[in-house]
Design an enzyme around this catalytic site. Structure first.
Site, PDB file in Angstrom:
ATOM      1  N   CYS A  27      38.588  50.042  24.846  1.00  0.00           N
ATOM      2  CA  CYS A  27      39.480  49.333  23.930  1.00  0.00           C
ATOM      3  C   CYS A  27      40.084  48.167  24.722  1.00  0.00           C
ATOM      4  O   CYS A  27      40.932  48.372  25.582  1.00  0.00           O
ATOM      5  CB  CYS A  27      40.548  50.327  23.465  1.00  0.00           C
ATOM      6  SG  CYS A  27      41.689  49.666  22.253  1.00  0.00           S
ATOM      7  N   CYS A  82      35.254  38.385  32.195  1.00  0.00           N
ATOM      8  CA  CYS A  82      36.695  38.419  32.478  1.00  0.00           C
ATOM      9  C   CYS A  82      37.282  37.016  32.317  1.00  0.00           C
ATOM     10  O   CYS A  82      36.746  36.048  32.870  1.00  0.00           O
ATOM     11  CB  CYS A  82      36.907  38.931  33.898  1.00  0.00           C
ATOM     12  SG  CYS A  82      38.641  38.878  34.420  1.00  0.00           S
ATOM     13  N   CYS A 115      38.336  35.756  35.958  1.00  0.00           N
ATOM     14  CA  CYS A 115      37.431  35.442  37.069  1.00  0.00           C
ATOM     15  C   CYS A 115      35.978  35.242  36.661  1.00  0.00           C
ATOM     16  O   CYS A 115      35.155  34.909  37.513  1.00  0.00           O
ATOM     17  CB  CYS A 115      37.535  36.524  38.145  1.00  0.00           C
ATOM     18  SG  CYS A 115      36.680  38.056  37.723  1.00  0.00           S
ATOM     19  N   CYS A 121      39.256  44.740  35.566  1.00  0.00           N
ATOM     20  CA  CYS A 121      38.126  44.006  36.117  1.00  0.00           C
ATOM     21  C   CYS A 121      38.000  44.384  37.590  1.00  0.00           C
ATOM     22  O   CYS A 121      38.970  44.312  38.341  1.00  0.00           O
ATOM     23  CB  CYS A 121      38.378  42.504  35.984  1.00  0.00           C
ATOM     24  SG  CYS A 121      37.162  41.514  36.883  1.00  0.00           S
ATOM     25  N   CYS A 163      38.687  40.958  40.006  1.00  0.00           N
ATOM     26  CA  CYS A 163      40.010  40.331  40.210  1.00  0.00           C
ATOM     27  C   CYS A 163      41.159  41.291  39.928  1.00  0.00           C
ATOM     28  O   CYS A 163      42.318  40.896  40.014  1.00  0.00           O
ATOM     29  CB  CYS A 163      40.149  39.081  39.352  1.00  0.00           C
ATOM     30  SG  CYS A 163      40.406  39.408  37.587  1.00  0.00           S
TER      31      CYS A 163
HETATM   32 FE    FE Z   1      38.267  39.453  36.644  1.00  0.00          FE
END
Ligand code: FE
Length: 140
Positions: A120, A48, A51, A97, A100
């Site tokens: 996607c 991510c 984070c 995610c 976060c």
């Molecule tokens: Fe994240």
């Protein structure tokens, strides 16, 4: 259960580029065929961009022809969370995610075997960590 990273909106604005903020925190979408990871095949992990949470392995990436990086499944079921998205008058499954709550993209049921799923994902919502390099988990 994953420990969450919760930051104020001001803090996200400070830490993210305008492009990252627009996708991760405002559910934006990068233009098709524009993302930096479309042609990326280096072994490693996509984490991510907000984070550092590991999201997808390079080995699960495939050419979907959609214009966005596509994966058959995440590193683990609890790396991401699914949310029903009714924007634009259609029902889609949004992917965030799990650490976060950053917006990543959507998952569609038209992917290749073995999962039949197509994650996607916006390039700008991820960073690529080469195989063997430490995962740069972002903390408060
Ligand atoms: Fe994240």
């Amino acid at each position: 259960m994953m420990e969450k990273l919760r930051l104020s909106d001001d803090e996200w604005r400070r830490r993210l580029s305008p492009e990252e903020y627009a996708v991760l925190r405002e559910h934006g979408t990068e233009a098709p065929w524009d993302g930096c990871f479309l042609e990326t095949h280096e072994p490693g992990t996509y984490v991510c961009a907000g984070c550092g949470n590991p999201l997808f392995r390079s080995g699960e990436k495939f050419e979907s022809g959609s214009g966005w990086p596509s994966f058959t499944h995440p590193v683990s079921a609890n790396a991401i969370s699914n949310h029903e998205d009714h924007a634009y008058g259609v029902i889609r499954t949004e992917v965030r995610c799990a650490r976060c709550e950053g917006h990543l993209g959507h998952v569609f049921p038209d992917g290749p075997p073995p999962t039949g799923l197509r994650y996607c994902i916006n390039s700008v919502s991820m960073k690529h960590v080469p195989e063997g390099a430490p995962i740069p988990l972002v903390v408060e």
